[in-house]
Write a protein that holds these residues in place. Structure first.
Motif, PDB file in Angstrom:
ATOM      1  N   PHE A   1      73.692  -2.480 -15.512  1.00  0.00           N
ATOM      2  CA  PHE A   1      73.679  -1.813 -14.214  1.00  0.00           C
ATOM      3  C   PHE A   1      74.169  -0.371 -14.302  1.00  0.00           C
ATOM      4  N   VAL A   2      75.051  -0.069 -15.261  1.00  0.00           N
ATOM      5  CA  VAL A   2      75.563   1.301 -15.361  1.00  0.00           C
ATOM      6  C   VAL A   2      74.476   2.285 -15.800  1.00  0.00           C
ATOM      7  N   PRO A   3      73.739   2.049 -16.908  1.00  0.00           N
ATOM      8  CA  PRO A   3      72.663   2.999 -17.241  1.00  0.00           C
ATOM      9  C   PRO A   3      71.552   3.031 -16.198  1.00  0.00           C
ATOM     10  N   ILE A   4      71.348   1.928 -15.473  1.00  0.00           N
ATOM     11  CA  ILE A   4      70.346   1.944 -14.397  1.00  0.00           C
ATOM     12  C   ILE A   4      70.799   2.879 -13.283  1.00  0.00           C
ATOM     13  N   LEU A   5      72.074   2.791 -12.886  1.00  0.00           N
ATOM     14  CA  LEU A   5      72.596   3.668 -11.838  1.00  0.00           C
ATOM     15  C   LEU A   5      72.625   5.121 -12.286  1.00  0.00           C
ATOM     16  N   LYS A   6      72.797   5.355 -13.585  1.00  0.00           N
ATOM     17  CA  LYS A   6      72.814   6.725 -14.115  1.00  0.00           C
ATOM     18  C   LYS A   6      71.409   7.261 -14.364  1.00  0.00           C
ATOM     19  N   GLN A   7      70.397   6.491 -13.968  1.00  0.00           N
ATOM     20  CA  GLN A   7      68.991   6.875 -14.114  1.00  0.00           C
ATOM     21  C   GLN A   7      68.612   7.076 -15.585  1.00  0.00           C
ATOM     22  N   GLU A   8      69.257   6.312 -16.449  1.00  0.00           N
ATOM     23  CA  GLU A   8      68.941   6.359 -17.868  1.00  0.00           C
ATOM     24  C   GLU A   8      68.065   5.192 -18.309  1.00  0.00           C
ATOM     25  N   LEU A   9      67.873   4.223 -17.419  1.00  0.00           N
ATOM     26  CA  LEU A   9      67.140   3.016 -17.790  1.00  0.00           C
ATOM     27  C   LEU A   9      66.352   2.499 -16.603  1.00  0.00           C
TER      28      LEU A   9
ATOM     29  N   SER B   1      66.265   0.660  -6.553  1.00  0.00           N
ATOM     30  CA  SER B   1      65.884  -0.699  -6.168  1.00  0.00           C
ATOM     31  C   SER B   1      66.899  -1.756  -6.554  1.00  0.00           C
ATOM     32  N   ILE B   2      67.902  -1.411  -7.365  1.00  0.00           N
ATOM     33  CA  ILE B   2      68.777  -2.444  -7.903  1.00  0.00           C
ATOM     34  C   ILE B   2      69.564  -3.160  -6.805  1.00  0.00           C
ATOM     35  N   ASP B   3      69.972  -2.465  -5.736  1.00  0.00           N
ATOM     36  CA  ASP B   3      70.681  -3.138  -4.634  1.00  0.00           C
ATOM     37  C   ASP B   3      69.780  -4.176  -3.993  1.00  0.00           C
TER      38      ASP B   3
ATOM     39  N   LEU C   1      77.976 -14.052 -13.754  1.00  0.00           N
ATOM     40  CA  LEU C   1      76.727 -14.416 -13.093  1.00  0.00           C
ATOM     41  C   LEU C   1      76.968 -15.142 -11.776  1.00  0.00           C
ATOM     42  N   SER C   2      78.217 -15.131 -11.297  1.00  0.00           N
ATOM     43  CA  SER C   2      78.513 -15.780 -10.011  1.00  0.00           C
ATOM     44  C   SER C   2      78.524 -14.787  -8.855  1.00  0.00           C
ATOM     45  N   ASN C   3      78.510 -13.491  -9.167  1.00  0.00           N
ATOM     46  CA  ASN C   3      78.468 -12.442  -8.140  1.00  0.00           C
ATOM     47  C   ASN C   3      77.653 -11.270  -8.673  1.00  0.00           C
ATOM     48  N   PRO C   4      76.979 -10.546  -7.797  1.00  0.00           N
ATOM     49  CA  PRO C   4      76.254  -9.356  -8.261  1.00  0.00           C
ATOM     50  C   PRO C   4      77.208  -8.292  -8.751  1.00  0.00           C
ATOM     51  N   PRO C   5      76.756  -7.387  -9.598  1.00  0.00           N
ATOM     52  CA  PRO C   5      77.642  -6.320 -10.085  1.00  0.00           C
ATOM     53  C   PRO C   5      78.083  -5.410  -8.946  1.00  0.00           C
ATOM     54  N   PRO C   6      79.239  -4.754  -9.077  1.00  0.00           N
ATOM     55  CA  PRO C   6      79.787  -3.916  -7.995  1.00  0.00           C
ATOM     56  C   PRO C   6      79.088  -2.558  -7.943  1.00  0.00           C
ATOM     57  N   LEU C   7      77.922  -2.512  -7.366  1.00  0.00           N
ATOM     58  CA  LEU C   7      77.085  -1.314  -7.439  1.00  0.00           C
ATOM     59  C   LEU C   7      77.683  -0.136  -6.677  1.00  0.00           C
ATOM     60  N   ASP C   8      78.140  -0.368  -5.461  1.00  0.00           N
ATOM     61  CA  ASP C   8      78.710   0.745  -4.679  1.00  0.00           C
ATOM     62  C   ASP C   8      79.971   1.291  -5.353  1.00  0.00           C
ATOM     63  N   PHE C   9      80.812   0.401  -5.840  1.00  0.00           N
ATOM     64  CA  PHE C   9      82.024   0.838  -6.552  1.00  0.00           C
ATOM     65  C   PHE C   9      81.650   1.624  -7.805  1.00  0.00           C
TER      66      PHE C   9
END
Length: 432
Positions: free
Chosen positions: A42-50, A72-74, A90-98
């Motif tokens: 999720f980190v490289p996706i949020l950084k627009q690297e992946l 689109s990840i959210d 895998l019991s909770n989605p990653p903390p995207l906003d944080f």
């Protein structure tokens, strides 16, 4: 090109990697791959690297393909089910906003002094100047995001020591919930690493960018890249000296920093154990209650009668019902506002409602079921419904909530001005 044609690959001249698995295990589903990508990258996706495209049967909403990118990840995470193992995150989605807040403040990270130059590093007050530590503690206590770049010496077998760096993001929350902490090395989430179970009310993210420390930590990972394991010593021993204690230091870096930024209280907390030992404080002798005839004591006063309402609520397993009451007649054109949230150990549950708990605006995605009678229900927010009463014999039933969590339901009457009521009465519409 023949390989791409035979296996129906859609990537032509774009950079990237295409992997073909001829015989796929039955338990490996497209949704599982999508969920693993969201957690592990999720980190490289949020950084627009992946950007990752996942296609195949069994995806949510009968979609044949999903694209995971920073826009689109959210949405995709909201569509996925999160019923996997907690130790695999895998019991909770990653903390995207944080994570977005953390990445946006990475350049503001406060560096530590270089630790561990003469011995294994420790996280204590010598890591910062007194003024810097005081400011960090103040910001942490105010529930502001704190970014710290931890620097430590990494002795090598040949040549002088390298300086390893990672960035730690910490933020206290008003609710003492347990949050998963995330460790990310060069864009990949190391899923087995976490803060200690007793740490509550603190969000944490560790980011290790390419460099000497990323090289050392990568050498300690096994083929599945799920932990920094000091028992995997073959590769680290080729380059590094006294590395095991340093790796253990970085594994516990969130716990160490959270403890350092939370100094012991300098005043006595008389309410510390009030939830466990509640003793009535008596400031003066209390008069004894007069017993009734027969020896039974009486109350000094009778409790007030409950205020009657024209509506009532009935709890049920996994939901609730709101319907008319026989105590009072139902007002004409009445509207009720229903606010719902899962209960919390402390704080206001309504203020801390999360779209990942449930969302009235997306009842199917939240597995919620509605049953209405003589009511028009409108979702005003993810956890707020307004009920427009069309007939005195009305009811609204909502089910599908988590049966393992306590549900808080608040009912408020919405008052309309007479001019509004006349307007809606003349137009035949109902206020929303």
């Amino acid at each position: 090109m023949q390989f791409a044609s035979e296996w129906n690959l859609t990537r032509t001249d774009e950079p990237g990697l295409s992997v073909v698995v001829p015989y796929v295990a039955d338990e490996l589903k497209a949704e599982s791959i999508l969920r693993l990508v969201a957690v592990n990258f999720f980190v490289p996706i949020l950084k627009q690297e992946l950007i990752v495209d996942v296609a195949g049967p069994g995806l949510p909403g009968r979609n044949s393909e999903f694209r995971l990118d920073h826009t689109s990840i959210d949405h995709v995470c909201g569509k996925l089910s999160w019923t996997g193992k907690a130790r695999q995150k895998l019991s909770n989605p990653p903390p995207l906003d944080f994570a977005r807040d953390c990445l946006a403040n990475a350049d503001q990270a406060v560096p530590t002094n270089v630790l561990g130059e003469s011995r294994v590093p420790v996280m204590d007050e010598t890591a910062f100047s007194a003024a810097t530590l005081a400011e960090l503690r103040k910001r942490f206590a105010l529930e502001q995001l704190v970014a710290i770049r931890v620097r430590a010496a990494l002795p090598k077998k040949v040549g002088k020591a390298e300086i390893g760096e990672l960035t730690v993001f910490l933020q206290r929350t008003p609710v003492a919930d347990r949050y998963e902490s995330y460790y990310v090395r060069e864009g990949m989430t190391i899923t087995r690493l976490n803060s200690k179970p007793s740490m509550r009310g603190t969000k944490g993210l560790v980011v290790v960018d390419p460099g000497p420390l990323a090289s050392l930590l990568g050498d300690t990972e096994g083929p599945s890249h799920i932990s920094w394991d000091t028992s995997n010593d073959e590769r680290p021993n080729r380059v590094w000296k006294t590395w095991k204690g340093r790796v253990k230091f970085f594994v516990k870096i969130i716990d160490g920093l959270a403890e350092l930024l939370t100094p012991p209280p300098d005043k006595v907390d008389f309410d510390l154990l009030s939830d466990f030992f509640s003793i009535e404080q008596v400031t003066a002798p209390q008069p004894k209650r007069k017993p009734k005839e027969g020896g039974e004591r009486t109350r000094d006063f009778d409790p007030p009668d409950p205020t009657p309402h024209w509506y009532r609520m009935q709890g049920k397993t996994g939901g609730f019902t709101i319907c008319d009451s026989s105590s009072l007649p139902t007002p004409e054109g009445a509207i009720l506002r229903i606010s719902v949230a899962y209960d919390l150990p402390s704080g206001n549950p309504m203020k801390h409602w999360s779209k990942f708990d449930f969302d009235f605006r997306k009842p199917k995605a939240s597995s919620l079921n509605f049953k209405l009678a003589n009511v028009k229900a409108t979702a005003k927010a993810g956890n707020v419904i307004e009920m427009e009463i069309a007939d005195p014999d009305f009811s609204l039933t909502v089910s599908g909530f988590d049966i393992h969590r306590d549900l808080i339901v608040r009912i408020d009457e919405v008052e309309l001005e007479e001019s509004q009521l006349d307007q809606y009465a003349n137009s035949g519409e109902v206020a929303t």
